[in-house]
Design an enzyme around this catalytic site. Structure first.
Site, PDB file in Angstrom:
ATOM      1  N   ASP A  10       0.015 -33.587  28.534  1.00 48.70           N
ATOM      2  CA  ASP A  10       0.260 -32.235  29.018  1.00 48.70           C
ATOM      3  C   ASP A  10       0.223 -32.299  30.554  1.00 48.70           C
ATOM      4  O   ASP A  10      -0.107 -33.331  31.152  1.00 48.70           O
ATOM      5  CB  ASP A  10      -0.749 -31.237  28.445  1.00 48.70           C
ATOM      6  CG  ASP A  10      -0.176 -29.813  28.469  1.00 48.70           C
ATOM      7  OD1 ASP A  10       0.815 -29.586  29.199  1.00 48.70           O
ATOM      8  OD2 ASP A  10      -0.696 -28.935  27.770  1.00 48.70           O
TER       9      ASP A  10
HETATM   10  C1  BGC Z   1       1.334 -26.425  28.716  1.00 49.87           C
HETATM   11  C2  BGC Z   1       2.296 -27.102  27.759  1.00 49.87           C
HETATM   12  C3  BGC Z   1       3.676 -27.106  28.338  1.00 49.87           C
HETATM   13  C4  BGC Z   1       3.636 -27.780  29.696  1.00 49.87           C
HETATM   14  C5  BGC Z   1       5.004 -27.896  30.354  1.00 49.87           C
HETATM   15  C6  BGC Z   1       1.443 -26.956  30.124  1.00 49.87           C
HETATM   16  O1  BGC Z   1       0.715 -26.216  31.019  1.00 49.87           O
HETATM   17  O2  BGC Z   1       0.017 -26.564  28.240  1.00 49.87           O
HETATM   18  O3  BGC Z   1       2.265 -26.461  26.514  1.00 49.87           O
HETATM   19  O4  BGC Z   1       4.569 -27.734  27.477  1.00 49.87           O
HETATM   20  O5  BGC Z   1       2.785 -27.038  30.542  1.00 49.87           O
HETATM   21  O6  BGC Z   1       5.485 -26.696  30.775  1.00 49.87           O
END
Ligand code: BGC
Length: 760
Positions: free
Chosen positions: A306
């Site tokens: 993430d």
């Molecule tokens: C989130 C993810 C997301 C990623 C990319 C993160 O802050 O937890 O779910 O896919 O950002 O945008």
């Protein structure tokens, strides 16, 4: 050993980029006569692709390999999307292999050209994006879609989302999010499928099938990412990113099944969770990513972190510097770093000083390259970036029609005393009151991808457009999150002039989703006060809720005769709500998550264990609160219809079942009301005596049926050993002989019951 075919495949790898062919051919042929390394995942499933991957890998420098493990974001300003100059430089040197948040046929083509034409090997970029519930046509938020319990529709909306996104240059979505949560304080419940592992697993599989289709190389599909591995939805106290501490039994029974289902459905990537699990941050967890994911489940796709999660290992306090953090992630089997650039900054050093081996890097790169091959990017790196296709696919009328249908199916009728709904023909003037009434922005909910809220249909517009014979008087009354009462008089006056009142209440889109936990899940601001004032006008009143989580709405439940939970329904929300209010569509949604009476009951869920002191109202020392019932406000699986369904007693094909056999459980459901309707027939099981205490009931089957008035149908479920299996006292998975109860009904509480015995 090399085969002739392999030489041909190697040449194919290069042929998409003629400019480099001669250089690569020389390099390749040289390598052909050097040693052949073991193929770490030569299962035969990727025959052809794996050989191409190996060939390509053998041409790559360490820096180029690390580039494939690096993912950066594009940015946006008033002039549109752009990439930071340092990332442009990275593309040109092959130091970045994937980008996210960059979309649009022209923009992605421009970036892809840099990667293909200006780097030594011309490896195409992978473009990712959070296409969570639609790309341009925005469908209901995932929690809303889960309320439909309609797997075909859920698959279809994912398929359309993929079609739209894939025509704008995108290859890869960061969805489905499959985190189970029993805590509505956690804002990300809006992105998931609620509290139940069985329902969540079915939905996870449906979404993966929808996004990926049968063929990843089809230019209308996207690679899916199942996220966030694992147990992210169990953040302590419902606070986003917070620690998770849980037993292995709970992890495996409740939180892991939807991930497994998504992987079995073919998801080719998986994202790490931000949280620590029992003290070990997920992004450094060998247990999760090696033992479970690779060794137990044989996952063959790639793992992406993430956002900046490797860097966050510093804050978790398990890494002392960037090098240490990258080593932990690499050792855990994390293939691609999102946004922190930690792999890019540290892996060369780590390989040089021997802390990470080059074979670890190779393994990760192979997983990533394999997906690029599967997507067909080496055949034509520009196949997804088509201006013509983009113009045809985006927000087609049929996409909007499906969005409206999905939205109607996602609405849950929580309450309907005296059949206030559907709205009767004699109603000529309706006051539409509240901050969600003339509201377009919030309808898209969190993660609205490239959706344009100015194209969404507000409730007021939906009502006016679809009901030209009715007069609608609008009053905002108050804002979503302000304490102002200055609009109350106007709202009450509007109610007085009307035959009926629709109160449109809820949360702003940003109050759920990531980093949007709430410790108080009442209606925000002065909305409940507004409801009280308006209700005092004495008109038949309906509450239409728009929100991203279960709310505590005791006053509404005690006073307002009809309540519709509409969540955030996306682009066509207003039309869909109008359809339900006026009976053009008979609501069929069922709650995928329990509504508590107050936050003190959280975590609350239907599939709890019995305790050694089951509830007894007359006995003090039994499990209960002094100040609130144990029962929630609305149970899991609850949802009313404009008609009524009668359930016959359950009949069983036998009173006993052999472990190796199956049992048929059937029930006759009859529509005893005046209108046609859909019902979700739900089957729950209880293992009465086992080596570990089992939940009082667990969902193990459901079917959505349609019945005309007076019509009945027999619904048949087949129970096999799988439905009766669980993690036994020694953590082995299987069933135990003994008595079981089976329950069938239209929600998790009001059910018919029968008993059978499992015998060896
Ligand atoms: C989130 C993810 C997301 C990623 C990319 C993160 O802050 O937890 O779910 O896919 O950002 O945008």
């Amino acid at each position: 050993m090399f085969y002739k075919g392999e030489i041909i495949q190697i040449i194919e790898v290069e042929s998409y980029n003629m400019k480099k062919q001669s250089l690569l051919l020389i390099v390749t042929l040289t390598i052909l006569f050097s040693a052949c390394g073991d193929n770490v995942y030569n299962t035969g499933k990727y025959d052809g692709i794996d050989q191409k991957v190996d060939s390509l890998l053998s041409l790559m420098t360490l820096e180029e390999k690390i580039g494939q493990l690096t993912l950066y974001t594009s940015d946006m300003d008033q002039t549109g999307a752009f990439l930071r100059p340092e990332y442009i430089e990275d593309i040109k040197t092959g130091s970045v292999g994937a980008l996210f948040n960059a979309y649009g046929a022209e923009f992605t083509r421009e970036l892809q050209e840099m990667a293909v034409n200006e780097t030594r090997l011309g490896i195409p970029l992978l473009f990712g994006y959070d296409v969570i519930h639609g790309h341009r046509t925005i469908f209901p938020v995932p929690l809303a879609e889960a309320s439909s319990w309609d797997m075909d529709m859920i698959k279809l909306t994912a398929e359309i989302a993929a079609r739209e996104a894939a025509s704008e240059g995108l290859h890869w979505t960061f969805a489905p999010m499959v985190d189970i949560s029993k805590d509505p304080r956690w804002g990300r419940v809006v992105e998931g499928s609620g509290e139940d592992a069985f329902l969540g697993s079915k939905i996870a599989a449906a979404r993966v099938h929808g996004f990926q289709g049968d063929d990843l190389s089809d230019e209308y599909t996207l690679a899916a990412t199942v996220k966030h591995f694992a147990a992210y939805g169990a953040a302590q106290a419902g606070r986003d990113y917070h620690s998770v501490d849980m037993s292995d039994r709970e992890l495996r029974e409740v939180h892991l099944p939807p991930f497994k289902a998504a992987i079995e459905a073919g998801a080719v990537s998986i994202m790490t969770a931000f949280n620590d699990l029992n003290g070990i941050p997920a992004t450094a967890s060998t247990y999760l990513f090696q033992d479970i994911l690779r060794d137990e489940w044989n996952f063959e796709g790639f793992v992406v972190t993430d956002y900046t999660a490797i860097m966050e290992l510093l804050y978790h306090g398990v890494a002392k510097d960037a090098h240490h953090a990258s080593k932990l992630a690499m050792d855990a089997g994390i293939d691609m770093s999102m946004q922190d650039g930690f792999y890019q900054k540290t892996l060369v050093d780590l390989v040089e000083d021997g802390r990470v081996s080059e074979s670890q890097i190779d393994r990760a790169v192979k997983y990533v390259l394999r997906v690029k091959f599967q997507l067909g990017l080496f055949d034509d790196p520009f196949r997804y970036s088509s201006v013509e296709r983009q113009e045809v696919e985006i927000m087609k009328p049929e996409n909007l029609a499906i969005a409206r249908d999905m939205a109607r199916k996602s609405i849950v009728l929580l309450k309907n005393d005296d059949q206030v709904l559907p709205i009767k023909e004699n109603i000529k003037t309706i006051a539409v009151i509240g901050p969600m009434a003339d509201n377009q922005r919030d309808l898209l909910g969190s993660w609205s991808a490239a959706g344009d809220w100015s194209q969404s249909v507000s409730l007021l517009d939906g009502l006016r457009n679809n009901n030209p014979d009715v007069t609608f008087i609008y009053a905002e009354g108050t804002g979503i999150d302000d304490e102002s009462r200055s609009g109350f008089n106007e709202a009450v006056a509007a109610a007085r002039q009307a035959d009926m009142v629709i109160l449109a209440l809820g949360e702003a889109y940003w109050m759920s989703g990531e980093a949007a936990s709430r410790s108080d899940i009442n209606l925000p601001g002065a909305q409940e006060e507004l409801a009280k004032e308006v209700y005092s006008a004495g008109k038949p009143t309906v509450a239409v809720l728009m929100n991203g989580r279960p709310l505590t709405i005791n006053w509404l439940d005690d006073n307002i005769p009809a309540i519709l939970e509409t969540w955030f329904l996306g682009t066509t929300a207003g039309d869909a709500i109008s359809d339900v209010l006026f009976g053009e569509y008979n609501p069929s949604g069922k709650l995928p998550m329990t509504f508590p009476r107050n936050v003190g009951q959280i975590p609350i869920h239907y599939n709890m264990r019995n305790t050694g002191r089951p509830f007894d109202a007359d006995s003090k020392y039994t499990t209960k609160y002094l100040d609130v019932p144990n029962e929630p406000l609305y149970v899991f699986g609850h949802g009313l219809s404009y008609t009524e369904f009668d359930y016959s007693p359950i009949s069983l094909s036998s009173k006993t079942m052999q472990v190796s056999d199956s049992l048929e459980v059937s029930i006759t459901v009859r529509n005893i009301g005046e209108v046609a309707g859909e019902e979700v027939v739900q089957l729950y099981l209880r293992d009465k005596v086992a080596s570990v205490s089992r939940p009082v009931r667990e969902l193990k089957g459901f079917q959505k049926i349609h019945l005309n008035p007076g019509e009945s149908t027999e619904v048949v479920f087949t129970i096999t050993n799988e439905e009766l299996s669980f993690y036994r006292i020694d953590m082995s998975y299987g069933s135990e002989p003994g008595e079981f109860s089976v329950f069938i009904g239209g929600n998790s509480r009001d059910t018919q019951t029968a008993e059978f015995e499992l015998i060896e």
